[in-house]
Design an enzyme around this catalytic site. Structure first.
Site, short mmCIF file in Angstrom:
data_model
loop_
_atom_site.label_atom_id
_atom_site.label_comp_id
_atom_site.label_asym_id
_atom_site.label_seq_id
_atom_site.Cartn_x
_atom_site.Cartn_y
_atom_site.Cartn_z
N LYS A 71 12.44 -8.70 -1.96
CA LYS A 71 11.18 -8.33 -0.92
C LYS A 71 10.09 -9.22 -1.43
CE LYS A 71 8.12 -6.01 0.11
NZ LYS A 71 7.48 -5.33 1.54
N ARG A 115 -7.91 -3.73 4.53
CA ARG A 115 -7.22 -4.89 3.36
C ARG A 115 -6.93 -6.17 3.91
NH1 ARG A 115 -4.15 -1.13 -0.61
NH2 ARG A 115 -3.19 -0.54 1.22
N CYS A 145 0.18 -6.70 2.05
CA CYS A 145 0.94 -7.47 1.42
C CYS A 145 1.02 -8.65 1.51
CB CYS A 145 2.22 -6.91 2.06
SG CYS A 145 1.69 -5.15 1.22
N GLY A 193 -2.49 -10.37 7.76
CA GLY A 193 -3.79 -10.23 6.50
C GLY A 193 -2.97 -8.99 6.10
N LEU A 210 7.49 -13.53 16.14
CA LEU A 210 6.97 -15.45 16.80
C LEU A 210 5.48 -14.65 18.26
CD1 LEU A 210 10.51 -17.07 17.61
CD2 LEU A 210 8.15 -17.36 15.76
N GLU A 223 10.70 -1.59 -0.71
CA GLU A 223 9.67 -0.42 0.25
C GLU A 223 9.39 -1.97 0.78
OE1 GLU A 223 10.55 2.23 0.81
OE2 GLU A 223 10.01 1.28 2.58
N PHE A 224 10.54 -1.55 2.95
CA PHE A 224 10.00 -2.46 3.34
C PHE A 224 9.25 -2.06 4.89
CE2 PHE A 224 13.68 -4.11 1.33
CZ PHE A 224 13.28 -4.93 1.26
N VAL A 238 2.66 3.47 0.15
CA VAL A 238 3.85 3.81 -0.27
C VAL A 238 3.79 4.66 -0.52
CG1 VAL A 238 5.88 2.43 -1.61
CG2 VAL A 238 4.19 1.13 -0.21
N GLU A 287 2.75 -0.75 8.25
CA GLU A 287 1.61 0.06 8.19
C GLU A 287 1.87 0.05 9.35
OE1 GLU A 287 -1.70 -0.53 6.01
OE2 GLU A 287 -0.82 -1.30 3.80
P1 NAD Z 1 -2.03 1.73 -2.85
O1 NAD Z 1 -3.54 0.80 -3.11
O2 NAD Z 1 -2.47 2.28 -0.98
O3 NAD Z 1 -2.05 3.41 -3.28
C1 NAD Z 1 -1.71 3.01 -5.22
C2 NAD Z 1 -1.83 4.59 -5.29
O4 NAD Z 1 -1.57 4.48 -6.55
C3 NAD Z 1 -3.45 4.54 -5.70
O5 NAD Z 1 -2.96 6.01 -4.06
C4 NAD Z 1 -3.78 4.99 -7.24
O6 NAD Z 1 -5.01 5.86 -7.25
C5 NAD Z 1 -2.87 5.14 -7.49
N1 NAD Z 1 -2.46 4.83 -8.88
C6 NAD Z 1 -2.71 3.56 -9.86
N2 NAD Z 1 -2.77 3.54 -10.88
C7 NAD Z 1 -1.80 4.70 -11.18
C8 NAD Z 1 -1.53 5.83 -12.32
N3 NAD Z 1 -1.74 4.92 -13.76
N4 NAD Z 1 -1.02 6.51 -11.88
C9 NAD Z 1 -1.01 7.50 -11.04
N5 NAD Z 1 -1.28 7.21 -9.83
C10 NAD Z 1 -2.20 5.73 -9.79
O7 NAD Z 1 -0.96 1.01 -2.55
P2 NAD Z 1 0.31 0.42 -1.44
O8 NAD Z 1 -0.33 0.05 -0.52
O9 NAD Z 1 1.09 2.02 -1.73
O10 NAD Z 1 1.13 -0.19 -1.89
C11 NAD Z 1 2.04 -0.22 -3.85
C12 NAD Z 1 2.87 -0.90 -3.95
O11 NAD Z 1 3.94 -0.68 -2.62
C13 NAD Z 1 2.16 -2.55 -3.55
O12 NAD Z 1 2.89 -3.30 -4.49
C14 NAD Z 1 2.22 -3.10 -2.83
O13 NAD Z 1 2.61 -3.95 -2.65
C15 NAD Z 1 3.92 -2.35 -2.02
N6 NAD Z 1 4.02 -2.44 -0.56
C16 NAD Z 1 2.99 -1.51 0.34
C17 NAD Z 1 3.27 -1.49 1.74
C18 NAD Z 1 2.06 -1.47 2.09
O14 NAD Z 1 2.26 -1.64 4.33
N7 NAD Z 1 0.78 -1.25 1.26
C19 NAD Z 1 4.54 -2.07 2.16
C20 NAD Z 1 5.36 -2.31 1.04
C21 NAD Z 1 4.92 -2.58 -0.08
#
Ligand code: NAD
Length: 477
Positions: free
Chosen positions: A223, A346, A279, A276, A269, A150-151, A11, A154
């Protein structure tokens, strides 16, 4: 505007690159030195369409990378927190990364900033961030906390970000909301989409992104409730697919009939092997816990999770039904990512199914266009053989299982599939093929919510090692 995005994962990286694309000066922060080094070198750590292009456009100009949060905070007016919020053992969201970032920001703050939750967090997290900032010495007049969930999905993350159905701004003060509106202005007034170099999107008509302003609590709930609703649609149609199988109906026809009702809509649907990813599974559990802690037992969420888990078991039953015994069987698996368009594995149902099949004594030869490296980390490279392409995976296998809905798979040549497999058996967890086409190709075909296609009694093809001694045709294969 000067923006910092803390957390350069899926994100954070997409949001940061897109903010730069909108014309802002962005600094992306991560505490993973390897990730920062990769990004500084111009490499893209995730497989996502248009992201390499955006990084290339803006790196070193409007987009910078650092592991120094203090520097990033001091030069920025808006700081987005996009770190992970993984599930704890009890299902609650682990907010320790968010807390740690908030306390670090508090120590660095030296002028007015807005702190924006981009991570998916339970309701009231914005209040907690405010408390943590104050406890760590941040002067109350120097910050406001907002929620801007964020919506993006991937696989289409960049276009989802730039062409959203809506942008939710949850802020408890007008001034804070105005700063966020300013950040998204090129999307809200449509000026971004008029640029000749704009990333192409799904919109055909002139596009303007819709902004919805709410309280911070409502934004946090929007969200969680959105993800729960989407997961509910998936579990609902999977449950309907099970009924279709029981009565001999065709789930594709049922979906068309249901989805054409404008109150329901056709999206989400699609029956399959369940949801999986990083999220839905965690967000459902976190939403259930947040509801319970605030006095509401959200039993419907339990049922969504149960149906989803049952769907994987149901698929394994299909594989058993197709092959009878599993011990010693060699299975070709097409698809490892939790969905198409990404290398993310994941909580991938494909990985869970492979693990269960290996436990039963199957050997697996797998192919995925993007996710083999990440899958090897989860499965142990010694346990699964990875093939160079889909036909290579199928060569001499007892059956082919389709576990991710990559478009390329639906274009596979059915005659080649039949020729490559030892038994002409395809078990399709994503309904990529038409049963009639599979029947015409002489394949036994098991899919989700549709009648099985069983041709003649399957006759085993010669094992690959026999081919050399039975003539030129086999050698050509
Ligand atoms: P991710 O694991 O890909 O990324 C998280 C990043 O944060 C990692 O690179 C990690 O190294 C970094 N990080 C952790 N602690 C830190 C710190 N103290 N300082 C600096 N960096 C740090 O996770 P993601 O998939 O990007 O998801 C992030 C958030 O967004 C989650 O809450 C998730 O639920 C939400 N989200 C994800 C998606 C998706 O499709 N992946 C969509 C919408 C919302």
């Amino acid at each position: 505007m000067n923006i910092a995005v803390v957390g350069s994962g899926y994100v954070g990286l997409v949001a940061g690159a897109c903010f730069a694309e909108l014309g802002h000066d962005v600094i992306l922060v991560d505490n993973d030195p390897q990730k920062i080094a990769m990004l500084k070198k111009g490499e893209c750590p995730i497989h996502e369409k248009f992201l390499p292009e955006l990084l290339h456009r803006h790196r070193g100009k409007r987009l910078d990378f650092t592991d120094d949060l203090l520097v990033a905070v001091r030069r920025s007016q808006a700081i987005f927190i996009a770190v992970g919020t993984p599930p704890k053992e009890d299902g609650d969201a682990d907010l320790s990364y968010v807390e740690s970032v908030a306390s670090e920001i508090a120590g660095a703050i030296d002028s007015y900033k807005i702190i924006v939750e981009k991570s998916t967090v339970p309701v009231y997290t914005s209040s907690w961030i405010t408390k943590i900032m104050l406890l760590n010495g941040a002067p109350a007049e120097l910050f406001n906390v907002a929620s801007n969930p964020e919506f993006l999905r991937e696989g289409s993350a960049v276009t989802d970000f730039l062409y959203p159905d809506r942008i939710v701004i949850g802020a408890d003060t007008d001034s804070c909301a105005k700063i966020l509106e300013q950040i998204y202005k090129p999307m809200a007034n449509g000026s971004y989409y008029a640029r000749p170099d704009a990333i192409p999107g799904p919109a055909t008509a002139p596009f303007k992104a819709r902004i919805i302003c709410t309280s911070a609590q409502s934004a946090e709930l929007i969200k969680h409730a959105s993800n729960a609703f989407l997961a509910m649609k998936i579990s609902f149609i999977n449950a309907v697919a099970c009924v279709c199988e029981a009565v001999g109906a065709h789930v594709g026809q049922v979906c068309e009939g249901i989805g054409s009702d404008s109150r329901i809509g056709p999206r989400f649907l699609h029956p399959g092997i369940g949801y999986g990813g990083s999220c839905f599974p965690k967000d459902l559990l976190a939403f259930r816990t947040a509801a319970r802690e605030n006095g509401y037992q959200f039993g419907l969420l339990d049922e969504i999770v149960r149906v989803n888990e049952e769907q994987r078991i149901h698929f394994l039953r299909k594989v058993r039904k197709a092959l009878w015994t599993l011990k010693g069987k060699k299975l070709a698996v097409l698809g490892l990512a939790f969905k198409n368009g990404t290398d993310d594995v994941r909580e991938s149902p494909a990985i869970a199914i492979i693990k269960a099949l290996m436990k039963e004594g199957c050997s697996i030869i797998a192919y995925d266009p993007a996710a083999m490296e990440r899958a090897a980390e989860q499965l142990g490279p010694q346990n699964v053989t990875f093939a160079a392409g889909p036909y290579q995976a199928m060569e001499g296998a007892d059956a082919c299982l389709i576990l991710t809905e990559w478009e390329d798979f639906s274009a596979l040549d059915l005659k080649r599939i039949k020729k490559a497999l030892r038994y002409p058996i395809v078990v399709d967890g994503r309904n990529l093929f038409k049963p009639a086409d599979m029947a015409a190709a002489g394949l036994n075909y098991y899919s989700i919510g549709r009648p099985d296609v069983i041709g003649e009694r399957p006759t085993p093809q010669p094992k690959p090692e026999w081919r050399e001694i039975i003539g030129p045709e086999a050698q050509a294969a």
